[in-house]
Write a protein that holds these residues in place. Structure first.
Motif, PDB file in Angstrom:
ATOM      1  N   VAL A   1      37.247  38.400  18.164  1.00 45.85           N
ATOM      2  CA  VAL A   1      36.711  37.484  17.151  1.00 45.85           C
ATOM      3  C   VAL A   1      37.110  37.929  15.749  1.00 45.85           C
ATOM      4  CG1 VAL A   1      34.555  36.725  16.077  1.00 45.85           C
ATOM      5  CG2 VAL A   1      34.810  36.635  18.557  1.00 45.85           C
ATOM      6  N   ALA A   2      37.059  39.235  15.480  1.00 45.94           N
ATOM      7  CA  ALA A   2      37.457  39.734  14.160  1.00 45.94           C
ATOM      8  C   ALA A   2      38.928  39.436  13.888  1.00 45.94           C
ATOM      9  CB  ALA A   2      37.193  41.232  14.064  1.00 45.94           C
ATOM     10  N   ALA A   3      39.780  39.630  14.889  1.00 46.29           N
ATOM     11  CA  ALA A   3      41.211  39.343  14.726  1.00 46.29           C
ATOM     12  C   ALA A   3      41.444  37.859  14.470  1.00 46.29           C
ATOM     13  CB  ALA A   3      41.976  39.801  15.959  1.00 46.29           C
TER      14      ALA A   3
ATOM     15  N   PRO B   1      51.019  38.018  19.248  1.00 42.98           N
ATOM     16  CA  PRO B   1      50.202  36.884  18.801  1.00 42.98           C
ATOM     17  C   PRO B   1      49.004  36.598  19.695  1.00 42.98           C
ATOM     18  CG  PRO B   1      52.305  36.134  19.683  1.00 42.98           C
ATOM     19  CD  PRO B   1      52.406  37.620  19.554  1.00 42.98           C
ATOM     20  N   GLU B   2      49.018  37.113  20.939  1.00 44.33           N
ATOM     21  CA  GLU B   2      47.900  36.875  21.856  1.00 44.33           C
ATOM     22  C   GLU B   2      47.480  38.163  22.564  1.00 44.33           C
ATOM     23  OE1 GLU B   2      49.361  33.855  24.458  1.00 44.33           O
ATOM     24  OE2 GLU B   2      49.013  32.226  23.017  1.00 44.33           O
ATOM     25  N   THR B   3      47.815  39.319  21.975  1.00 36.78           N
ATOM     26  CA  THR B   3      47.558  40.598  22.639  1.00 36.78           C
ATOM     27  C   THR B   3      47.034  41.626  21.649  1.00 36.78           C
ATOM     28  OG1 THR B   3      49.406  40.151  24.146  1.00 36.78           O
ATOM     29  CG2 THR B   3      48.547  42.391  24.118  1.00 36.78           C
ATOM     30  N   ILE B   4      45.969  42.333  22.047  1.00 36.14           N
ATOM     31  CA  ILE B   4      45.376  43.382  21.222  1.00 36.14           C
ATOM     32  C   ILE B   4      45.197  44.636  22.073  1.00 36.14           C
ATOM     33  CG2 ILE B   4      43.336  44.088  19.896  1.00 36.14           C
ATOM     34  CD1 ILE B   4      42.824  41.116  19.333  1.00 36.14           C
ATOM     35  N   ASP B   5      45.586  45.791  21.536  1.00 33.39           N
ATOM     36  CA  ASP B   5      45.303  47.081  22.170  1.00 33.39           C
ATOM     37  C   ASP B   5      44.058  47.666  21.515  1.00 33.39           C
ATOM     38  OD1 ASP B   5      47.639  46.777  23.664  1.00 33.39           O
ATOM     39  OD2 ASP B   5      48.855  47.861  22.196  1.00 33.39           O
ATOM     40  N   LEU B   6      43.171  48.246  22.322  1.00 31.37           N
ATOM     41  CA  LEU B   6      41.861  48.640  21.804  1.00 31.37           C
ATOM     42  C   LEU B   6      41.376  49.939  22.428  1.00 31.37           C
ATOM     43  CD1 LEU B   6      39.266  47.872  20.171  1.00 31.37           C
ATOM     44  CD2 LEU B   6      38.488  46.661  22.221  1.00 31.37           C
ATOM     45  N   ARG B   7      40.804  50.802  21.585  1.00 31.71           N
ATOM     46  CA  ARG B   7      40.030  51.967  22.026  1.00 31.71           C
ATOM     47  C   ARG B   7      38.650  51.887  21.385  1.00 31.71           C
ATOM     48  NH1 ARG B   7      42.409  56.863  19.845  1.00 31.71           N
ATOM     49  NH2 ARG B   7      41.040  58.018  21.272  1.00 31.71           N
ATOM     50  N   VAL B   8      37.634  52.383  22.110  1.00 27.84           N
ATOM     51  CA  VAL B   8      36.258  52.218  21.655  1.00 27.84           C
ATOM     52  C   VAL B   8      35.487  53.524  21.786  1.00 27.84           C
ATOM     53  CG1 VAL B   8      34.111  50.925  21.922  1.00 27.84           C
ATOM     54  CG2 VAL B   8      36.299  49.807  22.428  1.00 27.84           C
ATOM     55  N   TRP B   9      34.763  53.850  20.708  1.00 26.82           N
ATOM     56  CA  TRP B   9      33.716  54.853  20.766  1.00 26.82           C
ATOM     57  C   TRP B   9      32.411  54.083  20.900  1.00 26.82           C
ATOM     58  CZ3 TRP B   9      33.092  60.105  20.977  1.00 26.82           C
ATOM     59  CH2 TRP B   9      31.793  60.575  20.770  1.00 26.82           C
TER      60      TRP B   9
ATOM     61  N   VAL C   1      45.886  36.863  14.990  1.00 28.32           N
ATOM     62  CA  VAL C   1      46.402  36.353  16.256  1.00 28.32           C
ATOM     63  C   VAL C   1      46.591  34.851  16.117  1.00 28.32           C
ATOM     64  CG1 VAL C   1      45.480  38.208  17.696  1.00 28.32           C
ATOM     65  CG2 VAL C   1      44.040  36.227  17.164  1.00 28.32           C
ATOM     66  N   SER C   2      47.320  34.257  17.062  1.00 26.36           N
ATOM     67  CA  SER C   2      47.778  32.885  16.870  1.00 26.36           C
ATOM     68  C   SER C   2      46.766  31.825  17.276  1.00 26.36           C
ATOM     69  CB  SER C   2      49.078  32.656  17.658  1.00 26.36           C
ATOM     70  OG  SER C   2      48.863  32.857  19.049  1.00 26.36           O
ATOM     71  N   GLY C   3      45.824  32.152  18.130  1.00 25.55           N
ATOM     72  CA  GLY C   3      44.886  31.136  18.599  1.00 25.55           C
ATOM     73  C   GLY C   3      43.530  31.720  18.881  1.00 25.55           C
ATOM     74  N   ARG C   4      42.800  31.077  19.773  1.00 24.81           N
ATOM     75  CA  ARG C   4      41.430  31.477  20.076  1.00 24.81           C
ATOM     76  C   ARG C   4      41.300  32.074  21.474  1.00 24.81           C
ATOM     77  NH1 ARG C   4      37.910  29.306  16.078  1.00 24.81           N
ATOM     78  NH2 ARG C   4      36.087  29.508  17.436  1.00 24.81           N
ATOM     79  N   LYS C   5      42.436  32.485  22.053  1.00 23.17           N
ATOM     80  CA  LYS C   5      42.439  33.203  23.324  1.00 23.17           C
ATOM     81  C   LYS C   5      43.342  34.429  23.188  1.00 23.17           C
ATOM     82  CE  LYS C   5      41.837  29.162  26.347  1.00 23.17           C
ATOM     83  NZ  LYS C   5      42.397  28.424  27.505  1.00 23.17           N
ATOM     84  N   VAL C   6      42.857  35.587  23.600  1.00 24.52           N
ATOM     85  CA  VAL C   6      43.670  36.799  23.536  1.00 24.52           C
ATOM     86  C   VAL C   6      43.405  37.658  24.772  1.00 24.52           C
ATOM     87  CG1 VAL C   6      43.760  36.898  21.014  1.00 24.52           C
ATOM     88  CG2 VAL C   6      41.919  38.072  22.232  1.00 24.52           C
ATOM     89  N   ALA C   7      44.397  38.484  25.098  1.00 26.91           N
ATOM     90  CA  ALA C   7      44.239  39.524  26.097  1.00 26.91           C
ATOM     91  C   ALA C   7      43.997  40.838  25.363  1.00 26.91           C
ATOM     92  CB  ALA C   7      45.479  39.626  26.971  1.00 26.91           C
ATOM     93  N   VAL C   8      42.925  41.536  25.718  1.00 23.17           N
ATOM     94  CA  VAL C   8      42.576  42.806  25.073  1.00 23.17           C
ATOM     95  C   VAL C   8      42.829  43.931  26.072  1.00 23.17           C
ATOM     96  CG1 VAL C   8      40.788  44.143  23.930  1.00 23.17           C
ATOM     97  CG2 VAL C   8      40.861  41.657  23.628  1.00 23.17           C
ATOM     98  N   ASN C   9      43.784  44.794  25.736  1.00 22.65           N
ATOM     99  CA  ASN C   9      44.160  45.908  26.605  1.00 22.65           C
ATOM    100  C   ASN C   9      43.360  47.149  26.230  1.00 22.65           C
ATOM    101  OD1 ASN C   9      46.212  44.324  27.830  1.00 22.65           O
ATOM    102  ND2 ASN C   9      47.586  44.790  26.126  1.00 22.65           N
ATOM    103  N   LEU C  10      42.580  47.657  27.175  1.00 22.90           N
ATOM    104  CA  LEU C  10      41.801  48.877  27.002  1.00 22.90           C
ATOM    105  C   LEU C  10      42.360  49.950  27.926  1.00 22.90           C
ATOM    106  CD1 LEU C  10      39.035  46.454  27.212  1.00 22.90           C
ATOM    107  CD2 LEU C  10      38.586  48.272  25.576  1.00 22.90           C
ATOM    108  N   PRO C  11      41.996  51.222  27.748  1.00 22.56           N
ATOM    109  CA  PRO C  11      42.515  52.268  28.633  1.00 22.56           C
ATOM    110  C   PRO C  11      42.280  51.981  30.111  1.00 22.56           C
ATOM    111  CG  PRO C  11      41.473  53.268  26.727  1.00 22.56           C
ATOM    112  CD  PRO C  11      41.204  51.802  26.634  1.00 22.56           C
TER     113      PRO C  11
END
Length: 270
Positions: A218-220, A191-199, A226-236
């Protein structure tokens, strides 16, 4: 002419920073930026950052990708130059004015307000940017957000199985995106966590992308993933904390560091 530089990084997304605020430098063209960024014959970096004086902010940040093209914004570089500057500051970029504030081991950046209009991304023609009716080989229905630079975000079950090294450049240069685009594949892990890879447009696969983390968060939130307006985004390369405030501002908090300093002969790359 001998020119000093600072090599910095934010979660492994690395930069060569040239500080021309006190002493202006000769113009930098695409070929020179590409040569300095080259990891075999240059200093090596994902982006070349040039700091200059500004009439509307404390200073200006210009950003050149590894392919030599100049772009509008870079979240990880913003944290790096916050550390280099050493104090809270207003920074002019081609994507708008941002506020940088150094913290222990990193910085907090006010990235401004996101834009969602198809012409603001920009796209080649009108469509819904929350769920775009387009796809590429199984990647379908992305969201599009401009956070100073353009991003498309695909929400998937497993970011690791997406052949982003192959699909990234195809999507980046699709005719739908007249200014090209950054390509994000994201998995909502909680609910507050996103895993992300980027080109990253003009740089390729990167260990971290600050603007990508902001756009994806913001898209999520817009999609209710997600549950609120704060998230942790995990990148490599590590984790960024993203908040989309009630005032519509995006705040990004995360680490940055200096790797080393050095100098080069201008004529070797000009």
């Amino acid at each position: 002419m001998r020119v000093p530089f600072t090599k910095m990084h934010g979660l492994g997304n690395d930069f060569v920073v040239l500080d021309a605020r006190a002493e202006p430098l000769p113009p930098i063209d695409r070929a020179m930026a590409r040569a300095l960024a080259d990891r075999r014959i240059g200093i090596g970096c994902d982006q070349l950052i040039l700091l200059e004086g500004s009439d509307c902010a404390d200073f200006r940040m210009r950003i050149f990708n590894a392919d030599g093209g100049e772009v509008e914004a870079c979240g990880n570089a913003s944290r790096a130059i916050a550390l280099l500057h050493g104090a809270k500051a207003q920074v002019e970029t081609s994507g708008g004015t941002i506020t940088v504030e150094p913290m222990d081991g990193g910085a907090r950046i006010d990235m401004g307000t996101p834009r969602f209009g198809w012409e603001e991304i920009p796209l080649a023609y009108a469509m819904d940017t929350l769920s775009m009716p387009v796809g590429w080989e199984g990647l379908e229905g992305p969201a599009a957000v401009n956070v100073g630079n353009p991003h498309v975000i695909f929400f998937v079950e497993d970011t690791g199985i997406v052949p982003l090294d192959r699909l990234g450049p195809l999507i980046e240069r699709d005719a739908l995106f007249p200014e090209r685009v950054n390509v994000n594949v994201a998995h909502v892990a909680g609910p507050e966590t996103i895993d992300l890879r980027v080109w990253e447009r003009g740089a390729g696969l990167t260990r971290a992308c600050g603007t990508g983390a902001c756009a994806t968060a913001v898209a999520a939130m817009r999609r209710g993933l997600v549950s609120g307006r704060k998230v942790a985004v995990n990148l490599p390369g590590g984790t960024l904390d993203i908040e989309w405030t009630s005032g519509d501002r995006i705040l990004m908090t995360g680490p940055a560091a200096t790797s080393f300093t050095g100098s080069f002969e201008w004529s070797d790359y000009a």
